[in-house]
Design a protein around this motif. Structure first.
Motif, PDB file in Angstrom:
ATOM      1  N   ASP A   1       0.826  -1.206   0.000  1.00 56.44           N
ATOM      2  CA  ASP A   1       0.000   0.000   0.000  1.00 56.44           C
ATOM      3  C   ASP A   1       0.863   1.260   0.000  1.00 56.44           C
ATOM      4  OD1 ASP A   1      -2.497  -1.243  -0.036  1.00 56.44           O
ATOM      5  OD2 ASP A   1      -2.503  -1.510   2.137  1.00 56.44           O
ATOM      6  N   ILE A   2       1.934   1.243   0.763  1.00 54.30           N
ATOM      7  CA  ILE A   2       2.846   2.385   0.805  1.00 54.30           C
ATOM      8  C   ILE A   2       3.453   2.618  -0.575  1.00 54.30           C
ATOM      9  CG2 ILE A   2       5.023   3.261   1.736  1.00 54.30           C
ATOM     10  CD1 ILE A   2       2.856   3.410   3.786  1.00 54.30           C
ATOM     11  N   LEU A   3       3.825   1.536  -1.248  1.00 54.88           N
ATOM     12  CA  LEU A   3       4.388   1.659  -2.597  1.00 54.88           C
ATOM     13  C   LEU A   3       3.362   2.246  -3.557  1.00 54.88           C
ATOM     14  CD1 LEU A   3       6.319  -1.734  -2.888  1.00 54.88           C
ATOM     15  CD2 LEU A   3       7.240   0.513  -2.276  1.00 54.88           C
ATOM     16  N   GLY A   4       2.101   1.835  -3.416  1.00 51.63           N
ATOM     17  CA  GLY A   4       1.046   2.395  -4.247  1.00 51.63           C
ATOM     18  C   GLY A   4       0.854   3.868  -3.990  1.00 51.63           C
ATOM     19  N   ALA A   5       0.920   4.262  -2.713  1.00 44.24           N
ATOM     20  CA  ALA A   5       0.792   5.675  -2.369  1.00 44.24           C
ATOM     21  C   ALA A   5       1.955   6.478  -2.943  1.00 44.24           C
ATOM     22  CB  ALA A   5       0.737   5.826  -0.847  1.00 44.24           C
ATOM     23  N   PHE A   6       3.150   5.897  -2.897  1.00 49.13           N
ATOM     24  CA  PHE A   6       4.320   6.574  -3.456  1.00 49.13           C
ATOM     25  C   PHE A   6       4.147   6.818  -4.944  1.00 49.13           C
ATOM     26  CE2 PHE A   6       8.645   6.075  -5.372  1.00 49.13           C
ATOM     27  CZ  PHE A   6       9.155   7.301  -4.964  1.00 49.13           C
ATOM     28  N   GLU A   7       3.626   5.814  -5.657  1.00 52.69           N
ATOM     29  CA  GLU A   7       3.390   5.980  -7.092  1.00 52.69           C
ATOM     30  C   GLU A   7       2.380   7.091  -7.350  1.00 52.69           C
ATOM     31  OE1 GLU A   7       1.624   5.801 -10.930  1.00 52.69           O
ATOM     32  OE2 GLU A   7       0.569   5.482  -9.038  1.00 52.69           O
ATOM     33  N   GLN A   8       1.315   7.120  -6.567  1.00 55.60           N
ATOM     34  CA  GLN A   8       0.276   8.122  -6.771  1.00 55.60           C
ATOM     35  C   GLN A   8       0.793   9.540  -6.514  1.00 55.60           C
ATOM     36  OE1 GLN A   8      -3.736   7.825  -7.232  1.00 55.60           O
ATOM     37  NE2 GLN A   8      -2.364   6.844  -8.666  1.00 55.60           N
ATOM     38  N   VAL A   9       1.543   9.699  -5.440  1.00 55.78           N
ATOM     39  CA  VAL A   9       2.111  11.016  -5.137  1.00 55.78           C
ATOM     40  C   VAL A   9       3.066  11.447  -6.244  1.00 55.78           C
ATOM     41  CG1 VAL A   9       3.597  12.289  -3.541  1.00 55.78           C
ATOM     42  CG2 VAL A   9       1.839  10.766  -2.648  1.00 55.78           C
ATOM     43  N   GLY A  10       3.884  10.514  -6.734  1.00 45.95           N
ATOM     44  CA  GLY A  10       4.806  10.843  -7.815  1.00 45.95           C
ATOM     45  C   GLY A  10       4.080  11.236  -9.083  1.00 45.95           C
ATOM     46  N   GLU A  11       3.030  10.503  -9.405  1.00 45.63           N
ATOM     47  CA  GLU A  11       2.233  10.811 -10.594  1.00 45.63           C
ATOM     48  C   GLU A  11       1.641  12.213 -10.498  1.00 45.63           C
ATOM     49  OE1 GLU A  11      -1.684   8.860 -12.645  1.00 45.63           O
ATOM     50  OE2 GLU A  11      -0.323   7.488 -11.590  1.00 45.63           O
ATOM     51  N   ILE A  12       1.109  12.543  -9.342  1.00 44.40           N
ATOM     52  CA  ILE A  12       0.520  13.874  -9.127  1.00 44.40           C
ATOM     53  C   ILE A  12       1.570  14.962  -9.299  1.00 44.40           C
ATOM     54  CG2 ILE A  12      -0.483  15.400  -7.386  1.00 44.40           C
ATOM     55  CD1 ILE A  12      -1.811  12.849  -6.196  1.00 44.40           C
ATOM     56  N   LEU A  13       2.723  14.776  -8.674  1.00 43.04           N
ATOM     57  CA  LEU A  13       3.766  15.808  -8.712  1.00 43.04           C
ATOM     58  C   LEU A  13       4.260  16.064 -10.134  1.00 43.04           C
ATOM     59  CD1 LEU A  13       5.877  14.838  -5.560  1.00 43.04           C
ATOM     60  CD2 LEU A  13       4.398  16.835  -5.840  1.00 43.04           C
ATOM     61  N   ILE A  14       4.485  15.002 -10.899  1.00 45.92           N
ATOM     62  CA  ILE A  14       4.986  15.181 -12.264  1.00 45.92           C
ATOM     63  C   ILE A  14       3.941  15.848 -13.143  1.00 45.92           C
ATOM     64  CG2 ILE A  14       5.847  14.013 -14.330  1.00 45.92           C
ATOM     65  CD1 ILE A  14       7.783  14.171 -11.918  1.00 45.92           C
ATOM     66  N   LEU A  15       2.684  15.477 -12.980  1.00 46.31           N
ATOM     67  CA  LEU A  15       1.635  16.131 -13.768  1.00 46.31           C
ATOM     68  C   LEU A  15       1.508  17.612 -13.411  1.00 46.31           C
ATOM     69  CD1 LEU A  15      -1.187  13.419 -13.915  1.00 46.31           C
ATOM     70  CD2 LEU A  15       0.363  14.146 -15.746  1.00 46.31           C
ATOM     71  N   LEU A  16       1.684  17.929 -12.148  1.00 49.95           N
ATOM     72  CA  LEU A  16       1.631  19.339 -11.747  1.00 49.95           C
ATOM     73  C   LEU A  16       2.819  20.121 -12.314  1.00 49.95           C
ATOM     74  CD1 LEU A  16       0.444  19.087  -8.021  1.00 49.95           C
ATOM     75  CD2 LEU A  16      -0.893  19.795 -10.007  1.00 49.95           C
ATOM     76  N   VAL A  17       3.981  19.484 -12.315  1.00 49.42           N
ATOM     77  CA  VAL A  17       5.152  20.131 -12.913  1.00 49.42           C
ATOM     78  C   VAL A  17       4.915  20.348 -14.401  1.00 49.42           C
ATOM     79  CG1 VAL A  17       7.587  19.824 -13.520  1.00 49.42           C
ATOM     80  CG2 VAL A  17       6.817  19.294 -11.216  1.00 49.42           C
ATOM     81  N   ALA A  18       4.368  19.326 -15.068  1.00 53.06           N
ATOM     82  CA  ALA A  18       4.084  19.441 -16.493  1.00 53.06           C
ATOM     83  C   ALA A  18       3.075  20.547 -16.765  1.00 53.06           C
ATOM     84  CB  ALA A  18       3.566  18.110 -17.031  1.00 53.06           C
ATOM     85  N   ALA A  19       2.057  20.648 -15.932  1.00 49.62           N
ATOM     86  CA  ALA A  19       1.051  21.691 -16.123  1.00 49.62           C
ATOM     87  C   ALA A  19       1.659  23.074 -15.906  1.00 49.62           C
ATOM     88  CB  ALA A  19      -0.109  21.472 -15.151  1.00 49.62           C
ATOM     89  N   ALA A  20       2.532  23.178 -14.910  1.00 45.52           N
ATOM     90  CA  ALA A  20       3.127  24.482 -14.607  1.00 45.52           C
ATOM     91  C   ALA A  20       4.035  24.968 -15.712  1.00 45.52           C
ATOM     92  CB  ALA A  20       3.908  24.385 -13.285  1.00 45.52           C
ATOM     93  N   PHE A  21       4.751  24.048 -16.384  1.00 39.73           N
ATOM     94  CA  PHE A  21       5.714  24.460 -17.398  1.00 39.73           C
ATOM     95  C   PHE A  21       5.214  24.291 -18.835  1.00 39.73           C
ATOM     96  CE2 PHE A  21       8.538  23.483 -13.769  1.00 39.73           C
ATOM     97  CZ  PHE A  21       9.173  24.710 -13.682  1.00 39.73           C
ATOM     98  N   LEU A  22       4.625  23.132 -19.142  1.00 40.71           N
ATOM     99  CA  LEU A  22       4.189  22.901 -20.526  1.00 40.71           C
ATOM    100  C   LEU A  22       3.040  23.816 -20.898  1.00 40.71           C
ATOM    101  CD1 LEU A  22       4.346  19.015 -20.836  1.00 40.71           C
ATOM    102  CD2 LEU A  22       5.986  20.693 -21.636  1.00 40.71           C
ATOM    103  N   HIS A  23       2.081  23.999 -20.004  1.00 39.79           N
ATOM    104  CA  HIS A  23       0.949  24.852 -20.321  1.00 39.79           C
ATOM    105  C   HIS A  23       1.360  26.307 -20.467  1.00 39.79           C
ATOM    106  CE1 HIS A  23      -3.184  26.009 -20.692  1.00 39.79           C
ATOM    107  NE2 HIS A  23      -3.143  26.780 -19.622  1.00 39.79           N
ATOM    108  N   ALA A  24       2.453  26.636 -19.765  1.00 41.34           N
ATOM    109  CA  ALA A  24       2.943  28.012 -19.852  1.00 41.34           C
ATOM    110  C   ALA A  24       3.852  28.215 -21.054  1.00 41.34           C
ATOM    111  CB  ALA A  24       3.705  28.367 -18.570  1.00 41.34           C
ATOM    112  N   GLY A  25       4.095  27.101 -21.774  1.00 38.31           N
ATOM    113  CA  GLY A  25       4.933  27.210 -22.968  1.00 38.31           C
ATOM    114  C   GLY A  25       6.396  27.104 -22.656  1.00 38.31           C
ATOM    115  N   GLY A  26       6.737  26.735 -21.392  1.00 34.85           N
ATOM    116  CA  GLY A  26       8.142  26.633 -21.015  1.00 34.85           C
ATOM    117  C   GLY A  26       8.699  25.300 -21.341  1.00 34.85           C
TER     118      GLY A  26
END
Length: 261
Positions: A236-261
């Motif tokens: 379960d901890i490993l699953g939570a780690f994957e989910q948190v990582g997925e969220i963080l990378i998508l947020l990074v992508a949204a912050a930079f890719l959507h801004a055209g960076g």
């Protein structure tokens, strides 16, 4: 059989094990045959994640071609990735939130995490997970950028799992993580390299570095919580780690890719 053929056979076998470990896709001859097979095959987790991301991206692209708004397309993409993984990681996130948040003792926390019922902490964690991922994909909007973001997120989020398993001992001797074993250093290194490459190709070197730093911090925080509260990691901890990582990378992508960076 030549040495090269043996190597190729082992690579295919490891990928099948990894794919069957994180998805519900029926893969022939995918079951491990001996002790340590799952741990050894963890190097292929980010590759299996890449395919999950591609599946979500394909659904998003199709929805966009049909004229659906980014928000609806993003929801369908999340539905696709959740379906192909059998909500395995979401289940781990919910159980982790319930266990770490609701139990008072180590034994009670582990008992809660094994309970198939979901509590208020788990519900809140799932709402936040789906909400953050959905909003990130909807903000990115462009199908090509969404594909890059999903592939990077699903590959990188799983790339750190072997290292987490290697560095944090299992909390109990009879759980899924304990049965999987501790990944060898080679598997840890290959998984990290694949995840880093996926991040760099999708987001660019600078943004990939931001993602790696965030993933590392998230892993350290979760590891400390798991060790302090239940004495180690579980499936379960490993699953939570994957989910948190997925969220963080998508947020990074949204912050930079959507801004055209």
């Amino acid at each position: 059989m030549t040495p090269r053929a043996d190597i190729l056979k082992d690579v295919v076998a490891d990928f099948r094990i990894a794919a069957s470990f994180v998805t519900i896709v029926p893969v022939a001859s995918s079951k491990p045959t001996g002790d340590g097979d799952i741990a050894r095959a963890t190097w292929a987790l980010p590759i299996a994640g890449l395919l999950v991301g591609l599946a979500g991206a394909a659904v998003y692209a199709l929805a966009s071609r049909l004229g659906l708004a980014p928000g609806m397309a993003a929801l369908l993409a999340l539905a696709a990735t959740t379906l192909i993984t059998g909500a395995l990681h979401e289940d781990g996130l919910a159980d982790t939130a319930d266990g770490l948040g609701g139990g008072r003792t180590r034994e009670r926390k582990l008992e809660i995490m094994r309970d198939s019922r979901i509590g208020s902490y788990g519900v809140c964690a799932l709402i936040l997970s789906f909400g953050l991922r959905w909003s990130a994909l909807a903000a990115i909007a462009n199908p090509w950028a969404v594909m890059l973001a999903l592939c990077a997120a699903h590959a990188a989020a799983r790339a750190g799992v072997p290292a987490f398993m290697s560095l944090v001992t299992p909390a109990r001797p009879d759980g899924l993580s304990a049965r999987a074993g501790s990944p060898p250093g080679r598997s840890v290194a290959i998984a990290f390299a694949v995840g880093t490459l996926a991040l760099a190709l999708a987001l660019g070197p600078a943004k990939a570095l931001v993602g790696l730093v965030l993933l590392s911090l998230a892993g350290l925080i979760l590891a400390q919580l798991a060790i302090r509260q239940i004495g180690g990691q579980t499936g379960d901890i490993l699953g939570a780690f994957e989910q948190v990582g997925e969220i963080l990378i998508l947020l990074v992508a949204a912050a930079f890719l959507h801004a055209g960076g």
